[in-house]
Design a protein around this motif. Structure first.
Motif, PDB file in Angstrom:
ATOM      1  N   PRO A  17       4.505   9.297   0.386  1.00  0.00           N
ATOM      2  CA  PRO A  17       3.777  10.521   0.778  1.00  0.00           C
ATOM      3  C   PRO A  17       4.631  11.511   1.552  1.00  0.00           C
ATOM      4  CG  PRO A  17       2.477   8.562   1.240  1.00  0.00           C
ATOM      5  CD  PRO A  17       3.850   8.082   0.907  1.00  0.00           C
ATOM      6  N   HIS A  48       0.847  -1.179   0.000  1.00  0.00           N
ATOM      7  CA  HIS A  48       0.000   0.000   0.000  1.00  0.00           C
ATOM      8  C   HIS A  48       0.889   1.238   0.000  1.00  0.00           C
ATOM      9  CE1 HIS A  48      -3.162   2.832   1.155  1.00  0.00           C
ATOM     10  NE2 HIS A  48      -4.014   1.906   0.694  1.00  0.00           N
ATOM     11  N   TYR A  72       0.546   4.203   1.195  1.00  0.00           N
ATOM     12  CA  TYR A  72       0.668   4.946   2.440  1.00  0.00           C
ATOM     13  C   TYR A  72       1.475   4.213   3.500  1.00  0.00           C
ATOM     14  CZ  TYR A  72      -2.656   8.333   0.675  1.00  0.00           C
ATOM     15  OH  TYR A  72      -3.263   9.304  -0.079  1.00  0.00           O
ATOM     16  N   GLU A  73       1.894   2.991   3.188  1.00  0.00           N
ATOM     17  CA  GLU A  73       2.795   2.269   4.075  1.00  0.00           C
ATOM     18  C   GLU A  73       4.254   2.504   3.714  1.00  0.00           C
ATOM     19  OE1 GLU A  73       1.680  -1.776   3.909  1.00  0.00           O
ATOM     20  OE2 GLU A  73      -0.229  -1.522   4.958  1.00  0.00           O
TER      21      GLU A  73
END
Length: 533
Positions: free
Chosen positions: A465, A458, A460-461
């Protein structure tokens, strides 16, 4: 019979009346056309008189700038005169030349010849004007423009540059080149701080004229010489202009290695007082970096150039946007759709929009069709060599989509989906290189001759970002620092006239107060002595 004769007479009268009416209408139309022509001529004369008065005012502004030692007035004088560049005429420039330069000046005689004036006839006319009393009285009634001898050199360079621009606009390039060479020799002999602004404007047109003549490579040595003199004399304005001219000289002749060496000699904290020159420098730097495969630095330079360039420079913005789109594609990123749909940019960026669509999809065959369709335009924009490098990016984009869609796929199927006429061994090499570069997260199965994709994490892991957020913070801080540096303040050493008047008035008040105190003390001493007696 009598009635027929009367009818014929009445018809003749009607015809004669109609003829008279038509003639009257024609006369009225001619009178109206003449009045309109007279009004247009009067308007043109008034406009020419206004232009001449503004040019005369610019000469007065130059004199004031030298007396008050204020460099900003030179920019105001230049803008006031260059705004009428398209409306320059021989008569207008002749009047300015006669006003700005002395009669026995060789520069003035040369300019009069270039403007088509008979020098001998002009001298005779001037002698008659001096001898004639009536014309002297008329001259006394008209307002005169008094110019100081202190600003003679600045006026000479200014007027010659204006005439040079006029010759360039008229297509008289050889005469403009000869005049530019003469001005350059004059600038070499004279070193004055007040000439720095006009010399910076001159160098731009000097290079432009020789570029139109195809002799840009011949003036490279003289530009280097003037660059050294500008460094030695601390002429920051001319130095920035000459740097951009040298970079353009190198880029037009594809001397990218020499341009990179020249960039390495420049100081890292090079500052530009003019944002337009800074935008040009960043554009040329981005072009050089993109050719040398330094895509990240090239993209930052090009985006900064687009941000700093004035909105009026539409051609420059379109050219920089085209280059920035290609560099962004080479970085593996896809430009936003809003970039291609800016007002006034759609038609110019349409080939690059089609190219971006094929790169995003990852279709090699369609990419080749777009490349052949718009090949001429890409060559004219000098982006064709960069676009040819995008073929590997198209393949990598297709591989990335295949790796996401399939957990296991053979090399033959990869070649078929990417429309590649390659053997499975060659496809295996391409896949191995993509894995090494981190484009896809997969493993090669040599026994099964296939590619096995790993499970995707994923987003956002990961650190993506936070890295994007950090890049935005750095960008905003950089913009803030550049905005603070671009702020302009009045010179500290030369206060304006109002402050000087206030200061002199305060000094006078202090002197009066001191005189009053001294007189008061003397009166007190006299009074004390009289009491003692």
């Amino acid at each position: 019979m009598g009635r027929n004769k009367r009818g014929k007479k009445s018809q003749k009268k009607v015809k004669e009346e109609t003829k008279k009416e038509k003639e009257q209408e024609k006369d009225a139309m001619e009178i109206e056309s003449k009045t309109e022509m007279d009004k247009e001529k009067q308007k043109e004369e008034e406009a020419n008189a206004l232009r001449i008065s503004d040019l005369k005012k610019s000469l007065v502004i130059i004199d004031k700038g030298i007396t008050h030692k204020n460099d900003r007035t030179f920019g105001r004088a230049w803008r006031k005169s260059i705004q009428y560049r398209k409306q320059f005429t021989n008569a207008m420039l002749l009047e300015i030349v006669n006003l700005a330069l002395q009669d026995n000046d060789t520069v003035k005689l040369n300019l009069l010849r270039l403007l088509g004036e008979n020098v001998e006839a002009a001298e005779q006319a001037q002698n008659k004007m001096k001898d004639d009393d009536e014309e002297e009285e008329e001259q006394k009634q008209t307002p005169k423009v008094n110019l100081s001898m202190e600003a003679e050199i600045e006026r000479r360079v200014f007027v010659q540059t204006i005439v040079m621009i006029y010759l360039y606009d008229q297509g008289r390039l050889e005469e403009a080149a000869d005049l530019s060479n003469a001005i350059l020799e004059q600038l070499k002999k004279v070193v004055r701080v007040t000439l720095f602004f006009f010399s910076s404007k001159f160098y731009f047109f000097y290079s432009l004229i020789h570029e139109k003549l195809g002799r840009l490579q011949n003036i490279r040595e003289s530009l280097f010489e003037q660059y050294g003199l500008a460094n030695m004399h601390h002429d920051h304005l001319s130095k920035c202009v000459i740097i951009n001219l040298l970079l353009r000289n190198f880029v037009l002749y594809n001397h990218y290695d020499a341009a990179q060496k020249f960039l390495e000699t420049l100081p890292k904290n090079l500052e530009f007082s003019n944002t337009s020159q800074h935008a040009r420098f960043l554009y040329f730097k981005g072009v050089i970096k993109s050719v040398r495969l330094e895509y990240l630095d090239a993209y930052t330079c090009l985006t900064s150039a687009i941000r700093k360039a004035p909105t009026v420079a539409r051609a420059f913005l379109i050219l920089a946007t085209k280059r920035a789109i290609i560099v962004q594609l080479l970085l593996g990123e896809i430009p936003e759709r809003s970039v291609f749909h800016q007002v006034g940019y759609q038609r110019a960026l349409q080939p690059y929009f089609e190219l971006t669509k094929e790169v995003r999809v990852g279709a090699i065959a369609n990419f080749g069709e777009v490349l052949q369709t718009y090949k001429k335009q890409f060559i004219d924009d000098k982006t064709f060599t960069l676009i040819q490098r995008l073929r590997q990016n198209v393949i990598r984009t297709g591989l990335h989509k295949i790796a996401i869609a399939y957990s296991c796929i053979s090399f033959e199927d990869i070649a078929m989906k990417l429309q590649l006429t390659l053997s499975p061994e060659d496809v295996e090499c391409i896949v191995a290189k993509a894995i090494r570069d981190g484009i896809i997260d997969a493993v090669i199965d040599h026994q099964g001759k296939c590619m096995r994709s790993k499970s995707t994490e994923h987003v956002y892991e990961t650190m993506v970002p936070s890295k994007a957020f950090d890049d935005r913070i750095h960008l905003h801080l950089k913009i803030q620092q550049e905005a603070i540096k671009a702020m302009r303040y009045p010179p500290k050493g030369f206060p304006d006239q109002k402050k000087r008047d206030e200061r002199s008035q305060r000094v006078k008040d202090i002197e009066k107060w001191l005189a009053f105190q001294e007189k008061k003390e003397e009166d007190d001493d006299d009074a004390a002595e009289s009491k003692d007696e």
